[in-house]
Write a protein that holds these residues in place. Structure first.
Motif, PDB file in Angstrom:
ATOM      1  N   ILE A 124       0.689   3.539  10.901  1.00 65.33           N
ATOM      2  CA  ILE A 124       1.950   4.203  10.578  1.00 65.33           C
ATOM      3  C   ILE A 124       1.692   5.580   9.977  1.00 65.33           C
ATOM      4  O   ILE A 124       2.339   6.578  10.335  1.00 65.33           O
ATOM      5  N   ALA A 125       0.731   5.660   9.047  1.00 61.30           N
ATOM      6  CA  ALA A 125       0.433   6.932   8.395  1.00 61.30           C
ATOM      7  C   ALA A 125      -0.081   7.957   9.394  1.00 61.30           C
ATOM      8  O   ALA A 125       0.237   9.148   9.301  1.00 61.30           O
ATOM      9  N   LEU A 143      -1.640   7.830   2.175  1.00 58.29           N
ATOM     10  CA  LEU A 143      -1.548   6.449   2.650  1.00 58.29           C
ATOM     11  C   LEU A 143      -2.633   6.173   3.687  1.00 58.29           C
ATOM     12  O   LEU A 143      -3.265   5.100   3.675  1.00 58.29           O
ATOM     13  N   ASN A 144      -2.872   7.115   4.570  1.00 55.39           N
ATOM     14  CA  ASN A 144      -3.916   6.952   5.566  1.00 55.39           C
ATOM     15  C   ASN A 144      -5.277   6.791   4.900  1.00 55.39           C
ATOM     16  O   ASN A 144      -6.071   5.913   5.259  1.00 55.39           O
ATOM     17  N   PHE A 202       4.610  14.456   4.217  1.00 50.39           N
ATOM     18  CA  PHE A 202       3.302  14.700   4.815  1.00 50.39           C
ATOM     19  C   PHE A 202       2.193  14.385   3.824  1.00 50.39           C
ATOM     20  O   PHE A 202       1.167  13.793   4.172  1.00 50.39           O
ATOM     21  N   GLY A 203       2.393  14.762   2.561  1.00 46.58           N
ATOM     22  CA  GLY A 203       1.412  14.428   1.538  1.00 46.58           C
ATOM     23  C   GLY A 203       1.251  12.927   1.374  1.00 46.58           C
ATOM     24  O   GLY A 203       0.141  12.411   1.242  1.00 46.58           O
ATOM     25  N   LEU A 204       2.365  12.205   1.404  1.00 45.78           N
ATOM     26  CA  LEU A 204       2.316  10.744   1.309  1.00 45.78           C
ATOM     27  C   LEU A 204       1.578  10.144   2.501  1.00 45.78           C
ATOM     28  O   LEU A 204       0.761   9.226   2.350  1.00 45.78           O
ATOM     29  N   ILE A 224       0.837  -1.197   0.000  1.00 43.97           N
ATOM     30  CA  ILE A 224       0.000   0.000   0.000  1.00 43.97           C
ATOM     31  C   ILE A 224       0.870   1.244   0.000  1.00 43.97           C
ATOM     32  O   ILE A 224       0.604   2.222  -0.699  1.00 43.97           O
ATOM     33  N   ALA A 225       1.955   1.223   0.763  1.00 43.44           N
ATOM     34  CA  ALA A 225       2.858   2.378   0.818  1.00 43.44           C
ATOM     35  C   ALA A 225       3.515   2.632  -0.533  1.00 43.44           C
ATOM     36  O   ALA A 225       3.643   3.779  -0.969  1.00 43.44           O
TER      37      ALA A 225
END
Length: 586
Positions: free
Chosen positions: A207-208, A157-158, A151-153, A15-16
């Protein structure tokens, strides 16, 4: 490390990796100044008691402040900046009494509704214009591009992890477990694959969320990653709306893990010790279904609570609509993921019976659920889209509008594939004993795979939309206009306010890639309205602070489309130019 945990971690990393390929760049700030007291470049007859700034939306004062400097570069503000009582969109700071006559520089930084920091400056004068400070210290630490990209990632991801997590729960307990599979081997295979995907999504979401909490401090406060880990900065993040939602999300993820440990895991697996185990699935008690569903609904509401839906009136309606939109996307896209990566493989080589016969009920239930999800997606998407766009012209006058059109363009083929699956292939698979049922199942696999790919693109475009200023803001629909253009290798932030026929202010703020003010000797603005042969109307900008200029006047005297060219003189010999278009309201 156990094999199961390794598989879940691999799912989280997958997913990451998808997020790394698709996440958007950090968004520009979305909050716009509507009024200041004293006014920008205003000469006031007496020393003011305070400086007040009113924005077009609620803002946070964590990491931010209003700092006021006199001619010598000394601070004349007193105490900390805070909100005006009862007004989340107004920020103020007290000043020292009896300020001497002269010019004062106001530098401010706040955090907008979507969690992005905005830093600007302006000047006012007491009794008469005076000399400006020859050299002011940096007002605030600048944001860092690397941290902003991370931060955008984290936000993307969240979002995608929540889609898979909620969609997996809906598919498992409302599609798979309510379909007669008739094979304990298939049940065990599905349970193992579903558990791996769900755990991977849970890990990715956790993690996100934690990473986003830390990175919010870095982006909003201009700190390095190490500095953002200090207790003081983390405490500042916890006081913001974004931080509170992140903390609530961690609690909800913990409750979901506890729910799974106590209830979910045992319910997902058949009683393999009994004869005919596939027919002895443990039932999920009503209270357990309600509690698990409530946790998932709360989780998918967090993107809206942390974003613009949480500050757009009517807030309750926008939050509910946003949650319904995310929930429908989870049921559809998350369900497709489970269908492709868990259900199909679980029955592919089980016994002598055709896979189509075992999957007939699963396909039927999911197809019907997908139809309902798409209806909810369309209705909620149209409403939320109109709230963020505000006018048809904003669809082509703002980046948000173009991305929204792209999302619709990708969604339509996915919708067509869904219709084909529901109206053509589903009836053939339901009649699994008929000749050609296996061929229908293979065609379904291919079409569902294409649907998953299109759904992934829709998720990417949705993540981009989350990071953009609403089209109504960027296009200036019935309010101030804001945009950002390139000025050679630097960026130029532009605000036209109030963006109505008559007297307007055009604010131009030039910054380098690191967020420092661009060194500019002179700023000139040319106003043109080609369809009526107006212009160029030339106006010189007034310097308010380093890199920040303003043009005031009645140049925008006719409603409609105006072309505005900015000429920035860097030194005696060099200049940079940038052009933008604004639709002026009547």
């Amino acid at each position: 490390m156990s094999k199961t945990f390794k598989s879940a971690l691999h799912a989280a990393l997958a997913i990451a990796c998808f997020g790394i390929l698709a996440f958007p760049q950090a968004a520009s700030a979305h909050a716009i100044v509507e009024e200041t007291q004293p006014g920008i470049d205003e000469i006031v007859p007496e020393s003011p008691e305070r400086v007040l700034i009113r924005f077009n939306e609620p803002v946070e004062v964590a990491f931010g402040a209003i700092r006021v400097f006199d001619t010598n570069g000394d601070r004349v503000d007193v105490g900390s900046a805070d909100h005006v009582e009862g007004r989340a969109d107004e920020v103020q700071v007290a000043l020292k009494p009896n300020l001497p006559k002269g010019t004062y520089t106001v530098a401010w930084r706040v955090v907008s509704a979507d969690g992005h920091a905005i830093t600007e400056a302006f000047v006012f004068h007491v009794k008469e214009r005076g000399a400006r400070a020859p050299q002011l210290p940096p007002f605030f630490d600048s944001g860092r591009p690397f941290e902003s990209a991370l931060f955008g990632l984290a936000r993307w991801l969240n979002f995608s992890a929540l889609i898979v997590l909620a969609g997996g729960g809906i598919f498992a307990f409302n599609v798979w477990r309510k379909s007669p599979i008739g094979s304990d081997e298939a049940e065990q295979r599905f349970a193992a694959r579903w558990t791996t995907i769900a755990r991977g999504a849970w890990i990715a979401a956790a993690i996100a969320t934690v990473a986003g909490f830390v990175l919010q401090g870095s982006v909003a406060g201009g700190y390095s990653l190490g500095g953002a880990l200090s207790p003081t900065v983390l405490g500042e993040v916890a006081s913001t709306r974004y931080g509170k939602v992140a903390i609530a999300k961690i609690v909800l993820l913990g409750l979901l893990a506890l729910w799974w440990f106590l209830i979910g895991d045992r319910t997902m697996r058949s009683d393999t010790a009994s004869v005919g185990a596939a027919g002895t699935r443990r039932r999920l008690p009503l209270w357990a279904a309600v509690s698990g569903g409530a946790i998932l609904i709360a989780l998918i509401s967090t993107p809206g609570l942390a974003g613009h839906a949480g500050t757009t009136s009517p807030i309750a309606v926008n939050i509910a609509t946003d949650t319904a939109h995310v929930g429908a996307a989870a049921a559809w896209i998350g369900g497709l993921v489970l269908l492709v990566f868990a259900a199909f493989p679980a029955v592919r080589t089980v016994g002598d019976e055709e896979p189509a016969a075992r999957l007939g009920s699963v396909v039927t239930r999911f197809s019907d659920l997908a139809v309902i999800s798409i209806v909810v997606l369309v209705v909620s998407g149209v409403y939320r889209g109109w709230v963020e766009v505000g006018a048809l012209r904003a669809l082509t006058a703002a980046t948000y509008g173009w991305v929204l059109l792209a999302k619709v363009a990708v969604f339509i083929p996915a919708l067509v594939l869904g219709v084909i699956n529901n109206r053509t292939l589903k009836p053939r698979i339901e009649a699994a004993v008929a000749p050609g049922a296996t061929g229908a199942l293979e065609k379904l696999r291919r079409l569902v795979g294409a649907e998953v790919a299109l759904g992934a693109v829709v998720l990417v475009l949705t993540a981009v939309l989350v990071s953009l200023a609403p089209a109504r803001t960027e296009a200036g629909v019935s309010g101030p206009f804001t945009t950002q253009v390139a000025l050679n290798e630097d960026k130029l932030d532009i605000i036209v306010t109030p963006n109505k026929v008559g007297e307007n202010e055009v604010h131009l703020t030039a910054t380098t890639a690191t967020g420092s003010p661009t060194v500019i000797k002179q700023m000139t603005v040319l106003f043109r309205k080609p369809d009526q042969g107006i212009g160029p109307i030339v106006a010189d900008g007034k310097k308010l602070a380093a890199g920040h200029y303003v043009v005031q006047g009645n140049q925008l005297s006719v409603p409609g489309r105006w072309e505005i060219e900015v000429v920035a003189r860097i030194n005696r010999f060099d200049e940079e130019r940038a052009t933008f278009v604004v639709e002026v309201n009547g």
